[in-house]
Design a protein around this motif. Structure first.
Motif, PDB file in Angstrom:
ATOM      1  N   VAL A 112      36.429 -25.547   5.589  1.00 53.76           N
ATOM      2  CA  VAL A 112      36.852 -24.598   6.618  1.00 53.76           C
ATOM      3  C   VAL A 112      37.306 -23.291   5.963  1.00 53.76           C
ATOM      4  N   TRP A 113      37.232 -22.235   6.736  1.00 48.97           N
ATOM      5  CA  TRP A 113      37.795 -20.944   6.318  1.00 48.97           C
ATOM      6  C   TRP A 113      39.049 -20.710   7.147  1.00 48.97           C
ATOM      7  N   PHE A 114      40.076 -20.182   6.534  1.00 49.98           N
ATOM      8  CA  PHE A 114      41.278 -19.777   7.248  1.00 49.98           C
ATOM      9  C   PHE A 114      41.817 -18.525   6.556  1.00 49.98           C
ATOM     10  N   THR A 115      42.757 -17.878   7.182  1.00 52.26           N
ATOM     11  CA  THR A 115      43.216 -16.561   6.734  1.00 52.26           C
ATOM     12  C   THR A 115      43.625 -16.529   5.267  1.00 52.26           C
ATOM     13  N   ASP A 116      44.460 -17.466   4.840  1.00 51.40           N
ATOM     14  CA  ASP A 116      44.924 -17.448   3.453  1.00 51.40           C
ATOM     15  C   ASP A 116      43.775 -17.654   2.469  1.00 51.40           C
ATOM     16  N   LYS A 117      42.817 -18.509   2.817  1.00 60.33           N
ATOM     17  CA  LYS A 117      41.668 -18.720   1.937  1.00 60.33           C
ATOM     18  C   LYS A 117      40.820 -17.450   1.877  1.00 60.33           C
ATOM     19  N   LEU A 119      41.937 -14.422   2.200  1.00 57.39           N
ATOM     20  CA  LEU A 119      42.688 -13.460   1.389  1.00 57.39           C
ATOM     21  C   LEU A 119      42.546 -13.761  -0.103  1.00 57.39           C
ATOM     22  N   VAL A 120      42.514 -15.031  -0.457  1.00 58.30           N
ATOM     23  CA  VAL A 120      42.311 -15.403  -1.860  1.00 58.30           C
ATOM     24  C   VAL A 120      40.934 -14.944  -2.326  1.00 58.30           C
ATOM     25  N   VAL A 121      39.913 -15.151  -1.490  1.00 60.07           N
ATOM     26  CA  VAL A 121      38.559 -14.702  -1.843  1.00 60.07           C
ATOM     27  C   VAL A 121      38.539 -13.189  -2.050  1.00 60.07           C
ATOM     28  N   ILE A 122      39.154 -12.456  -1.148  1.00 58.80           N
ATOM     29  CA  ILE A 122      39.199 -10.998  -1.274  1.00 58.80           C
ATOM     30  C   ILE A 122      39.905 -10.591  -2.569  1.00 58.80           C
ATOM     31  N   ALA A 123      41.033 -11.224  -2.867  1.00 65.80           N
ATOM     32  CA  ALA A 123      41.782 -10.901  -4.088  1.00 65.80           C
ATOM     33  C   ALA A 123      40.953 -11.210  -5.328  1.00 65.80           C
ATOM     34  N   GLN A 124      40.265 -12.330  -5.336  1.00 64.14           N
ATOM     35  CA  GLN A 124      39.482 -12.713  -6.506  1.00 64.14           C
ATOM     36  C   GLN A 124      38.247 -11.831  -6.677  1.00 64.14           C
ATOM     37  N   VAL A 125      37.598 -11.471  -5.585  1.00 65.77           N
ATOM     38  CA  VAL A 125      36.444 -10.575  -5.678  1.00 65.77           C
ATOM     39  C   VAL A 125      36.891  -9.191  -6.136  1.00 65.77           C
ATOM     40  N   LEU A 126      38.002  -8.700  -5.613  1.00 69.09           N
ATOM     41  CA  LEU A 126      38.551  -7.418  -6.052  1.00 69.09           C
ATOM     42  C   LEU A 126      38.839  -7.453  -7.553  1.00 69.09           C
ATOM     43  N   THR A 127      39.458  -8.516  -8.013  1.00 66.16           N
ATOM     44  CA  THR A 127      39.754  -8.655  -9.434  1.00 66.16           C
ATOM     45  C   THR A 127      38.474  -8.708 -10.253  1.00 66.16           C
TER      46      THR A 127
END
Length: 145
Positions: A112-117, A119-127
């Motif tokens: 499943v996808w949820f908000t916190d997951k 946000l983690v994807v966004i943070a990791q892709v940004l990094t």
């Protein structure tokens, strides 16, 4: 002292500074979110619980953020890239593949996808993007003439 002619000087200090800040911010967000979510995953356990793995990820991401800001070396940039890439790979693997238990690791399948997951994807892709830029524009060390 002269620069190695095979690796020209990179005049993009501002761009590298912004990339360094973005990489650190992405890793800091990754660290915060994993620390925040860790207690929710303590029950998912084999030899090691998923909550413990989240705490380890949080600590490693926090270390990466600190290193990329303070220790401006190729190794710190590579460490930041590796932390983000491995975290993203694990997240996507356990999102789409039911791997089951692997040795001491619990079954972390969560389709499943949820908000916190997200946000983690966004943070990791940004990094990943910022650290990739840092790695590609890394200046060569000066060596004696």
């Amino acid at each position: 002292m002269s620069l190695d002619p095979t690796c020209p000087d990179t005049p993009h200090r501002r761009l590298r500074s912004v990339a360094r800040l973005l990489a650190a911010a992405g890793l800091a967000a990754d660290a915060y979110l994993h620390a925040y979510l860790a207690d929710r995953y303590d029950a998912v356990s084999a030899t090691v619980s998923q909550g413990t793995l989240f705490r380890i990820e949080a600590a490693v991401a926090a270390l990466g953020a600190l290193l990329v800001l303070v220790w401006r070396r190729l190794l710190a940039e590579a460490f930041a890239w590796t932390v983000a890439a491995s975290g993203l790979a694990a997240l996507l693997l356990y999102r789409y593949v039911e791997v089951g238990e692997l040795g001491p690791l619990p079954n972390m399948y969560e389709p499943v996808w949820f908000t916190d997951k997200n946000l983690v994807v966004i943070a990791q892709v940004l990094t990943l993007l910022a650290a990739t830029l840092l790695l590609l524009t890394h200046r060569c060390r000066r060596r004696p003439a």
